[in-house]
Write a protein that holds these residues in place. Structure first.
Motif, PDB file in Angstrom:
ATOM      1  N   HIS A 292       0.807  -1.215   0.000  1.00  9.95           N
ATOM      2  CA  HIS A 292       0.000   0.000   0.000  1.00  9.95           C
ATOM      3  C   HIS A 292       0.842   1.269   0.000  1.00  9.95           C
ATOM      4  CE1 HIS A 292      -2.386   3.242   1.966  1.00  9.95           C
ATOM      5  NE2 HIS A 292      -3.304   2.809   1.128  1.00  9.95           N
ATOM      6  N   ASP A 293       1.925   1.296   0.793  1.00  7.00           N
ATOM      7  CA  ASP A 293       2.728   2.518   0.854  1.00  7.00           C
ATOM      8  C   ASP A 293       3.446   2.787  -0.462  1.00  7.00           C
ATOM      9  OD1 ASP A 293       4.257   0.254   1.295  1.00  7.00           O
ATOM     10  OD2 ASP A 293       5.746   1.304   2.505  1.00  7.00           O
ATOM     11  N   HIS A 294       3.832   1.726  -1.197  1.00  5.06           N
ATOM     12  CA  HIS A 294       4.435   1.913  -2.515  1.00  5.06           C
ATOM     13  C   HIS A 294       3.410   2.454  -3.510  1.00  5.06           C
ATOM     14  CE1 HIS A 294       7.925  -1.175  -1.808  1.00  5.06           C
ATOM     15  NE2 HIS A 294       7.816  -0.261  -0.849  1.00  5.06           N
ATOM     16  N   LEU A 295       2.235   1.866  -3.504  1.00  7.91           N
ATOM     17  CA  LEU A 295       1.186   2.292  -4.434  1.00  7.91           C
ATOM     18  C   LEU A 295       0.702   3.703  -4.126  1.00  7.91           C
ATOM     19  CD1 LEU A 295      -0.868  -1.038  -4.571  1.00  7.91           C
ATOM     20  CD2 LEU A 295       0.549  -0.088  -6.388  1.00  7.91           C
ATOM     21  N   ALA A 296       0.624   4.043  -2.834  1.00  9.36           N
ATOM     22  CA  ALA A 296       0.132   5.369  -2.447  1.00  9.36           C
ATOM     23  C   ALA A 296       1.068   6.467  -2.930  1.00  9.36           C
ATOM     24  CB  ALA A 296      -0.020   5.438  -0.927  1.00  9.36           C
ATOM     25  N   ARG A 297       2.366   6.156  -3.049  1.00 10.01           N
ATOM     26  CA  ARG A 297       3.322   7.136  -3.539  1.00 10.01           C
ATOM     27  C   ARG A 297       3.160   7.376  -5.047  1.00 10.01           C
ATOM     28  NH1 ARG A 297       7.687   4.478  -2.469  1.00 10.01           N
ATOM     29  NH2 ARG A 297       7.823   5.127  -0.302  1.00 10.01           N
ATOM     30  N   ILE A 298       2.590   6.396  -5.723  1.00 12.17           N
ATOM     31  CA  ILE A 298       2.459   6.455  -7.183  1.00 12.17           C
ATOM     32  C   ILE A 298       1.067   6.907  -7.612  1.00 12.17           C
ATOM     33  CG2 ILE A 298       2.501   5.055  -9.285  1.00 12.17           C
ATOM     34  CD1 ILE A 298       4.578   3.260  -7.820  1.00 12.17           C
ATOM     35  N   LEU A 299       0.040   6.313  -7.019  1.00 11.24           N
ATOM     36  CA  LEU A 299      -1.343   6.565  -7.442  1.00 11.24           C
ATOM     37  C   LEU A 299      -1.886   7.822  -6.769  1.00 11.24           C
ATOM     38  CD1 LEU A 299      -2.723   2.896  -7.448  1.00 11.24           C
ATOM     39  CD2 LEU A 299      -2.241   4.348  -9.427  1.00 11.24           C
ATOM     40  N   LEU A 300      -1.513   8.953  -7.308  1.00 13.28           N
ATOM     41  CA  LEU A 300      -1.959  10.238  -6.776  1.00 13.28           C
ATOM     42  C   LEU A 300      -3.332  10.589  -7.331  1.00 13.28           C
ATOM     43  CD1 LEU A 300       1.439  12.152  -7.170  1.00 13.28           C
ATOM     44  CD2 LEU A 300       0.613  10.819  -5.212  1.00 13.28           C
ATOM     45  N   VAL A 301      -4.104  11.284  -6.555  1.00 18.41           N
ATOM     46  CA  VAL A 301      -5.493  11.570  -6.932  1.00 18.41           C
ATOM     47  C   VAL A 301      -5.581  12.489  -8.142  1.00 18.41           C
ATOM     48  CG1 VAL A 301      -6.359  11.213  -4.603  1.00 18.41           C
ATOM     49  CG2 VAL A 301      -5.599  13.504  -5.292  1.00 18.41           C
ATOM     50  N   GLU A 302      -4.519  13.239  -8.433  1.00 16.03           N
ATOM     51  CA  GLU A 302      -4.553  14.181  -9.553  1.00 16.03           C
ATOM     52  C   GLU A 302      -4.398  13.503 -10.912  1.00 16.03           C
ATOM     53  OE1 GLU A 302      -3.024  16.293  -5.898  1.00 16.03           O
ATOM     54  OE2 GLU A 302      -2.587  14.391  -6.913  1.00 16.03           O
ATOM     55  N   ILE A 303      -4.069  12.225 -10.933  1.00 16.41           N
ATOM     56  CA  ILE A 303      -3.814  11.532 -12.203  1.00 16.41           C
ATOM     57  C   ILE A 303      -5.134  11.104 -12.842  1.00 16.41           C
ATOM     58  CG2 ILE A 303      -2.585   9.617 -13.297  1.00 16.41           C
ATOM     59  CD1 ILE A 303      -0.788   9.467 -10.836  1.00 16.41           C
ATOM     60  N   PRO A 304      -5.352  11.406 -14.128  1.00 15.77           N
ATOM     61  CA  PRO A 304      -6.585  10.989 -14.817  1.00 15.77           C
ATOM     62  C   PRO A 304      -6.506   9.514 -15.231  1.00 15.77           C
ATOM     63  CG  PRO A 304      -5.209  12.244 -16.322  1.00 15.77           C
ATOM     64  CD  PRO A 304      -4.503  12.278 -14.995  1.00 15.77           C
ATOM     65  N   VAL A 305      -6.696   8.626 -14.261  1.00 15.89           N
ATOM     66  CA  VAL A 305      -6.515   7.190 -14.477  1.00 15.89           C
ATOM     67  C   VAL A 305      -7.734   6.589 -15.169  1.00 15.89           C
ATOM     68  CG1 VAL A 305      -6.251   4.959 -13.338  1.00 15.89           C
ATOM     69  CG2 VAL A 305      -4.939   6.933 -12.533  1.00 15.89           C
ATOM     70  N   ARG A 306      -7.488   5.824 -16.223  1.00 13.68           N
ATOM     71  CA  ARG A 306      -8.547   5.101 -16.931  1.00 13.68           C
ATOM     72  C   ARG A 306      -8.494   3.601 -16.658  1.00 13.68           C
ATOM     73  NH1 ARG A 306      -8.441   5.330 -23.360  1.00 13.68           N
ATOM     74  NH2 ARG A 306      -6.432   4.351 -22.884  1.00 13.68           N
ATOM     75  N   SER A 307      -7.274   3.059 -16.453  1.00 13.68           N
ATOM     76  CA  SER A 307      -7.111   1.623 -16.308  1.00 13.68           C
ATOM     77  C   SER A 307      -6.038   1.325 -15.270  1.00 13.68           C
ATOM     78  CB  SER A 307      -6.737   0.992 -17.656  1.00 13.68           C
ATOM     79  OG  SER A 307      -6.363  -0.363 -17.508  1.00 13.68           O
ATOM     80  N   ILE A 308      -6.289   0.300 -14.439  1.00 14.49           N
ATOM     81  CA  ILE A 308      -5.311  -0.149 -13.458  1.00 14.49           C
ATOM     82  C   ILE A 308      -5.230  -1.667 -13.499  1.00 14.49           C
ATOM     83  CG2 ILE A 308      -4.782  -0.358 -10.991  1.00 14.49           C
ATOM     84  CD1 ILE A 308      -5.957   2.369 -10.547  1.00 14.49           C
ATOM     85  N   ASP A 319       3.630  -9.570   4.166  1.00 16.17           N
ATOM     86  CA  ASP A 319       3.839  -8.187   4.594  1.00 16.17           C
ATOM     87  C   ASP A 319       2.868  -7.204   3.948  1.00 16.17           C
ATOM     88  OD1 ASP A 319       5.923  -8.945   6.215  1.00 16.17           O
ATOM     89  OD2 ASP A 319       7.457  -8.589   4.679  1.00 16.17           O
ATOM     90  N   TRP A 320       2.018  -7.667   3.039  1.00 14.63           N
ATOM     91  CA  TRP A 320       1.078  -6.727   2.451  1.00 14.63           C
ATOM     92  C   TRP A 320      -0.329  -7.304   2.419  1.00 14.63           C
ATOM     93  CZ3 TRP A 320      -1.724  -7.944  -1.930  1.00 14.63           C
ATOM     94  CH2 TRP A 320      -1.219  -8.957  -2.754  1.00 14.63           C
ATOM     95  N   THR A 321      -1.276  -6.406   2.452  1.00 15.51           N
ATOM     96  CA  THR A 321      -2.684  -6.761   2.326  1.00 15.51           C
ATOM     97  C   THR A 321      -3.308  -5.859   1.267  1.00 15.51           C
ATOM     98  OG1 THR A 321      -4.829  -6.829   3.444  1.00 15.51           O
ATOM     99  CG2 THR A 321      -3.227  -5.233   4.264  1.00 15.51           C
ATOM    100  N   MET A 322      -4.262  -6.406   0.523  1.00 14.34           N
ATOM    101  CA  MET A 322      -4.872  -5.662  -0.580  1.00 14.34           C
ATOM    102  C   MET A 322      -6.003  -4.748  -0.114  1.00 14.34           C
ATOM    103  SD  MET A 322      -4.075  -5.540  -3.701  1.00 14.34           S
ATOM    104  CE  MET A 322      -4.678  -4.283  -4.819  1.00 14.34           C
ATOM    105  N   ARG A 323      -6.499  -5.005   1.073  1.00 18.19           N
ATOM    106  CA  ARG A 323      -7.712  -4.307   1.524  1.00 18.19           C
ATOM    107  C   ARG A 323      -7.588  -2.784   1.516  1.00 18.19           C
ATOM    108  NH1 ARG A 323      -8.594  -7.597   4.970  1.00 18.19           N
ATOM    109  NH2 ARG A 323     -10.268  -8.766   3.963  1.00 18.19           N
ATOM    110  N   PRO A 324      -6.536  -2.185   2.084  1.00 14.21           N
ATOM    111  CA  PRO A 324      -6.464  -0.709   2.070  1.00 14.21           C
ATOM    112  C   PRO A 324      -6.355  -0.113   0.671  1.00 14.21           C
ATOM    113  CG  PRO A 324      -4.443  -1.664   2.951  1.00 14.21           C
ATOM    114  CD  PRO A 324      -5.426  -2.776   2.856  1.00 14.21           C
ATOM    115  N   THR A 325      -5.773  -0.854  -0.259  1.00 10.08           N
ATOM    116  CA  THR A 325      -5.714  -0.352  -1.639  1.00 10.08           C
ATOM    117  C   THR A 325      -7.101  -0.277  -2.243  1.00 10.08           C
ATOM    118  OG1 THR A 325      -3.481  -1.242  -1.950  1.00 10.08           O
ATOM    119  CG2 THR A 325      -4.776  -0.794  -3.937  1.00 10.08           C
ATOM    120  N   LEU A 326      -7.913  -1.310  -1.980  1.00  7.47           N
ATOM    121  CA  LEU A 326      -9.280  -1.330  -2.524  1.00  7.47           C
ATOM    122  C   LEU A 326     -10.189  -0.304  -1.852  1.00  7.47           C
ATOM    123  CD1 LEU A 326      -9.950  -5.184  -2.859  1.00  7.47           C
ATOM    124  CD2 LEU A 326      -9.158  -3.590  -4.607  1.00  7.47           C
ATOM    125  N   THR A 327      -9.944  -0.021  -0.590  1.00  6.66           N
ATOM    126  CA  THR A 327     -10.854   0.866   0.144  1.00  6.66           C
ATOM    127  C   THR A 327     -10.388   2.320   0.184  1.00  6.66           C
ATOM    128  OG1 THR A 327      -9.753   0.282   2.232  1.00  6.66           O
ATOM    129  CG2 THR A 327     -11.680  -1.016   1.599  1.00  6.66           C
TER     130      THR A 327
END
Length: 439
Positions: A292-308, A319-327
């Motif tokens: 999550h901490d790696h993704l949070a540094r990359i997936l900024l809210v200002e990006i016009p994302v169409r596909s992930i 060491d990682w869980t998917m839940r916080p990324t989804l929520t």
């Protein structure tokens, strides 16, 4: 009075030229050559430029007589009709030793030299998966190949509109040399689409290179750019905003676990680019970057994302869980996300509720592909919401991981769910759901 002894001509003899060329279009090189021997009209059809606009040449590492002849034939026809070429694709299949690579380099030298002299129509060039960092590429051969390719790109720079060098795996200096070839004549390039995914060698921090920034500043009309996240920086986003914002439509960004991705990129840089390039859509492809901490540094809210796309590639990490990324992360793109791919294998983590809530919050989501530990009931809940028009999915592809050897009961439940929603699935959905034991 008609002469009854005069032989009847086949209706093929009166086939209009446009139809004859269409028939020739579906023939391979050998059949075209044979057909050209039928008559003068068919021979003329053989030399129609429209038949030779596209060509794919595959260099097979594991050679056989049939493949060698096929390759030699394709290469001969490319040289013979190269002046008509508009789209050229070169494939290197399973290279296995240095002598083969040397033969490839010498052959490509002759081919590129010939095309550089005779062709004025080429707009698309693709040479993928060269993997120039492999040991079978000796330094001298590698340097000569890059030099020849750079010379060819320089000659074609005014007309080339699409370049795909995915998987080249070269050094920063070599990569910039090739890209600079596209602007060497006028110090600017008007090429519209470039694919440089995995273009640079692994572990390179391209984002900090002034040479790379200087190279990218010469591209003034990019429409589609495909590359790795280790190239992203505030400087690059500013360059794209200043040079190509009037044309830029798509950024395809791959982030791999072995590529540096710890750089800090400002949300303001993304916001400024999105503001100046209103047609911009960004597609992210993550390979084993799941924390999550790696993704949070990359997936900024200002990006016009169409596909992930998030793929763990069968690697499980406690060491990682998917839940916080989804929520927490992905819901920020509720207004623009159209395609979501999740391939997760993580300690039997069930994500039914979180995933369903994310799907329902994304108002433009059309495509869903999920490989994960889910309960079968998730599919019934999802289809029920789709039937009630609470989401607009048109493609649903799900592989339900299960920890049991025998998934007979789950398959039976899935069949019942299919029958219940058959009217919806058959009329409105591209639908494929299976169970998959993970033991």
């Amino acid at each position: 009075m008609e002469d009854d002894n005069e032989p009847e001509q086949s209706s093929w003899a009166h086939l209009p030229d446009v139809c004859l060329r269409h028939v020739f279009h579906w023939l391979d090189d050998r059949d075209r050559s044979r057909a050209a021997l039928v008559c003068k009209k068919w021979s003329c059809a053989m030399y129609s430029g429209s038949l030779w606009r596209c060509r794919t040449i595959t260099f097979y590492g594991q050679s056989s007589r049939a493949r060698t002849l096929e390759f030699q034939s394709a290469l001969w026809y490319t040289k013979k009709f190269g002046k008509y070429l508009k789209h050229l694709e070169v494939k290197l299949s399973n290279p296995y030793n240095t002598p083969f690579i040397k033969k490839f380099q010498v052959t490509m030298k002759g081919l590129l030299s010939h095309l550089g002299k005779c062709n004025s129509h080429l707009v698309s060039l693709s040479i993928k998966y060269l993997e120039l960092d492999c040991l079978i590429w000796k330094n001298v051969v590698r340097a000569q190949f890059i030099k020849n390719l750079a010379t060819f790109l320089k000659r074609m720079s005014k007309q080339l509109d699409y370049l795909n060098l995915k998987g080249a795996r070269i050094t920063l200096e070599e990569g910039c040399e090739l890209l600079n070839s596209l602007s060497s004549l006028t110090n600017r390039s008007l090429i519209s689409e470039i694919n440089i995914e995995d273009f640079f060698s692994l572990h390179l921090s391209v984002y900090s290179s002034a040479l790379f920034h200087q190279t990218m500043s010469k591209f003034h009309s990019l429409t589609i750019l495909t590359f790795n996240y280790n190239c992203i920086s505030d400087e690059l986003l500013d360059i794209l905003r200043e040079r190509s914002s009037h044309s830029l439509c798509t950024l395809n960004i791959k982030c791999h676990i072995h590529d540096p991705h710890g750089q800090v990129v400002s949300g303001m840089s993304w916001a400024n680019l999105a503001k100046r390039a209103p047609k911009l859509n960004v597609n992210f492809f993550f390979e084993r970057v799941m924390k999550h901490d790696h993704l949070a540094r990359i997936l900024l809210v200002e990006i016009p994302v169409r596909s992930i796309s998030l793929r763990s590639c069968y690697f499980s990490d406690p060491d990682w869980t998917m839940r916080p990324t989804l929520t927490n992360l992905l819901p920020a793109y509720w207004h623009g996300l159209q395609k979501l791919t999740l391939e997760l294998n993580n300690d039997h983590e069930l994500l039914d509720n979180e995933l369903l809530q994310l799907i329902l919050s994304c108002k433009r989501l059309l495509f869903l592909k999920v490989w994960a530990f889910l309960s079968v009931s998730f599919m019934e809940r999802l289809l029920q919401n789709r039937a009630e028009r609470k989401c607009i999915l048109t493609t649903i592809k799900v592989r339900i991981y299960t920890a049991q050897d025998d998934s007979t009961e789950e398959e039976r439940l899935l069949a019942d769910i299919y029958r219940k929603f058959k009217y919806l699935i058959d009329s409105e959905l591209n639908y494929f759901v299976i169970t998959y034991p993970m033991v």
